[in-house]
Design a protein around this motif. Sequence first.
Motif, PDB file in Angstrom:
ATOM      1  N   SER A 170     -47.093  16.049  13.068  1.00 11.96           N
ATOM      2  CA  SER A 170     -48.200  15.310  12.795  1.00 11.96           C
ATOM      3  C   SER A 170     -48.333  15.383  10.786  1.00 11.96           C
ATOM      4  O   SER A 170     -49.725  14.378  10.284  1.00 11.96           O
ATOM      5  N   GLN A 171     -47.680  16.151  10.428  1.00 12.67           N
ATOM      6  CA  GLN A 171     -47.602  16.154   8.685  1.00 12.67           C
ATOM      7  C   GLN A 171     -46.373  15.357   7.796  1.00 12.67           C
ATOM      8  O   GLN A 171     -45.465  15.415   8.341  1.00 12.67           O
ATOM      9  N   LYS A 172     -46.837  14.129   7.474  1.00  8.64           N
ATOM     10  CA  LYS A 172     -45.705  13.802   6.203  1.00  8.64           C
ATOM     11  C   LYS A 172     -45.429  14.963   5.694  1.00  8.64           C
ATOM     12  O   LYS A 172     -45.277  14.870   4.916  1.00  8.64           O
ATOM     13  N   VAL A 173     -43.773  14.675   5.827  1.00 11.57           N
ATOM     14  CA  VAL A 173     -43.367  15.631   4.490  1.00 11.57           C
ATOM     15  C   VAL A 173     -42.144  14.795   3.638  1.00 11.57           C
ATOM     16  O   VAL A 173     -41.195  14.142   3.684  1.00 11.57           O
ATOM     17  N   ILE A 174     -41.901  14.840   2.346  1.00  6.52           N
ATOM     18  CA  ILE A 174     -40.987  14.082   1.482  1.00  6.52           C
ATOM     19  C   ILE A 174     -40.413  15.178   0.683  1.00  6.52           C
ATOM     20  O   ILE A 174     -41.029  16.605  -0.386  1.00  6.52           O
ATOM     21  N   ALA A 175     -39.174  14.874   0.192  1.00  3.88           N
ATOM     22  CA  ALA A 175     -37.995  16.203  -0.789  1.00  3.88           C
ATOM     23  C   ALA A 175     -36.762  15.393  -1.290  1.00  3.88           C
ATOM     24  O   ALA A 175     -36.880  14.181  -0.466  1.00  3.88           O
ATOM     25  N   CYS A 176     -37.340  15.515  -2.926  1.00  3.18           N
ATOM     26  CA  CYS A 176     -36.133  14.868  -3.266  1.00  3.18           C
ATOM     27  C   CYS A 176     -36.148  15.501  -4.296  1.00  3.18           C
ATOM     28  O   CYS A 176     -36.263  16.512  -5.067  1.00  3.18           O
ATOM     29  N   ASN A 177     -34.990  14.430  -4.876  1.00  7.45           N
ATOM     30  CA  ASN A 177     -34.299  15.614  -6.273  1.00  7.45           C
ATOM     31  C   ASN A 177     -33.532  14.193  -6.837  1.00  7.45           C
ATOM     32  O   ASN A 177     -33.193  13.036  -6.999  1.00  7.45           O
ATOM     33  N   GLY A 178     -33.028  15.159  -8.602  1.00  5.39           N
ATOM     34  CA  GLY A 178     -33.078  14.214  -9.175  1.00  5.39           C
ATOM     35  C   GLY A 178     -32.360  15.453 -10.626  1.00  5.39           C
ATOM     36  O   GLY A 178     -32.659  15.847 -10.122  1.00  5.39           O
ATOM     37  N   LYS A 185     -28.362  17.400 -17.962  1.00  7.74           N
ATOM     38  CA  LYS A 185     -28.016  16.938 -16.736  1.00  7.74           C
ATOM     39  C   LYS A 185     -28.776  17.828 -15.567  1.00  7.74           C
ATOM     40  O   LYS A 185     -27.973  18.604 -14.780  1.00  7.74           O
ATOM     41  N   LYS A 186     -29.744  18.961 -15.813  1.00  6.35           N
ATOM     42  CA  LYS A 186     -30.532  19.766 -15.200  1.00  6.35           C
ATOM     43  C   LYS A 186     -31.187  19.034 -13.925  1.00  6.35           C
ATOM     44  O   LYS A 186     -31.047  17.960 -14.387  1.00  6.35           O
ATOM     45  N   PRO A 187     -31.212  20.194 -13.044  1.00  2.48           N
ATOM     46  CA  PRO A 187     -31.627  18.980 -11.251  1.00  2.48           C
ATOM     47  C   PRO A 187     -33.477  19.798 -11.800  1.00  2.48           C
ATOM     48  O   PRO A 187     -33.927  20.745 -12.442  1.00  2.48           O
ATOM     49  N   PHE A 188     -34.062  18.663 -10.833  1.00  2.00           N
ATOM     50  CA  PHE A 188     -35.325  18.516 -10.587  1.00  2.00           C
ATOM     51  C   PHE A 188     -35.436  18.494  -9.172  1.00  2.00           C
ATOM     52  O   PHE A 188     -34.690  17.895  -8.835  1.00  2.00           O
ATOM     53  N   PHE A 189     -36.370  18.830  -8.442  1.00  2.00           N
ATOM     54  CA  PHE A 189     -36.438  19.071  -7.778  1.00  2.00           C
ATOM     55  C   PHE A 189     -37.567  19.613  -6.743  1.00  2.00           C
ATOM     56  O   PHE A 189     -38.700  20.159  -7.491  1.00  2.00           O
ATOM     57  N   PHE A 190     -38.157  18.361  -6.067  1.00  2.00           N
ATOM     58  CA  PHE A 190     -39.867  19.130  -5.129  1.00  2.00           C
ATOM     59  C   PHE A 190     -39.466  18.573  -3.533  1.00  2.00           C
ATOM     60  O   PHE A 190     -39.118  17.872  -2.796  1.00  2.00           O
ATOM     61  N   LEU A 191     -41.046  19.338  -3.113  1.00  2.14           N
ATOM     62  CA  LEU A 191     -41.393  19.563  -1.270  1.00  2.14           C
ATOM     63  C   LEU A 191     -42.030  19.134  -1.587  1.00  2.14           C
ATOM     64  O   LEU A 191     -43.397  19.683  -2.018  1.00  2.14           O
ATOM     65  N   ALA A 192     -43.176  17.648  -0.596  1.00  2.00           N
ATOM     66  CA  ALA A 192     -44.193  17.724  -1.138  1.00  2.00           C
ATOM     67  C   ALA A 192     -44.291  17.427   0.792  1.00  2.00           C
ATOM     68  O   ALA A 192     -44.140  17.094   1.741  1.00  2.00           O
ATOM     69  N   ARG A 193     -46.361  18.094   0.739  1.00  2.00           N
ATOM     70  CA  ARG A 193     -46.641  17.527   2.188  1.00  2.00           C
ATOM     71  C   ARG A 193     -47.665  17.507   2.139  1.00  2.00           C
ATOM     72  O   ARG A 193     -48.675  17.823   1.798  1.00  2.00           O
ATOM     73  N   SER A 194     -47.848  16.617   3.614  1.00  2.00           N
ATOM     74  CA  SER A 194     -48.985  15.488   3.461  1.00  2.00           C
ATOM     75  C   SER A 194     -50.287  17.612   3.916  1.00  2.00           C
ATOM     76  O   SER A 194     -50.264  17.191   4.780  1.00  2.00           O
ATOM     77  N   ARG A 195     -51.078  16.189   2.839  1.00  2.00           N
ATOM     78  CA  ARG A 195     -52.835  17.129   3.347  1.00  2.00           C
ATOM     79  C   ARG A 195     -53.748  16.667   4.056  1.00  2.00           C
ATOM     80  O   ARG A 195     -53.407  15.780   5.124  1.00  2.00           O
TER      81      ARG A 195
END
Length: 195
Positions: A170-178, A185-195
Amino acid sequence: PATSTATINKLSATTAASLGSQNISFNYTTCANSTLSFASGGDTVDMYFTSNGGALVHSYAGSTHNKVIFGAPKRTPEVAQSELAATYSAIVFDATSSTDKVVPAILTMPSSGNATADKITDVETDAKTGDAVTGSAITPISGSSGLFTATVTAGSDTGRISCTYFVVSSQKVIACNGYGKDATKKPFFFLARSR
């Protein structure tokens, strides 16, 4: 496994809606403790599985290259921004940063309009740096089962990110990269979880 061929039904990128599909053949060497290991095309591949259908795939060949694929449990419908609405705790990996490469952050995703994210300087009080990043043009990738893209603006810099969305317990999760806009052109990435 039931078969020695893994199928990626849809490959996407921030610059293209579809890059086709791909079949990857492998002969697994070991499968124990939720980890499958095998060799493929000169690479060593370790796959770590979760009980709800997710996977983390680590592919490497000595010091020549090292990549990670983050696999989420499959969704059937396309994701709408209203489903994403929440406040998230996030971990950001930013290879373009001249100081800390991994930092905590807060992501606020409304049911419509622009999202905002800011790095946290104190995880107990949620004190922010004040250098908010804006996410706009949040667009689902047609037929992709939970993938979407967005435009990211940080100061005068604008770029694109590709993301996946899923729900775990039941927790929302978003994972993104760019990638950064500069020549490296170095990468970045994040992983987010709803509170």
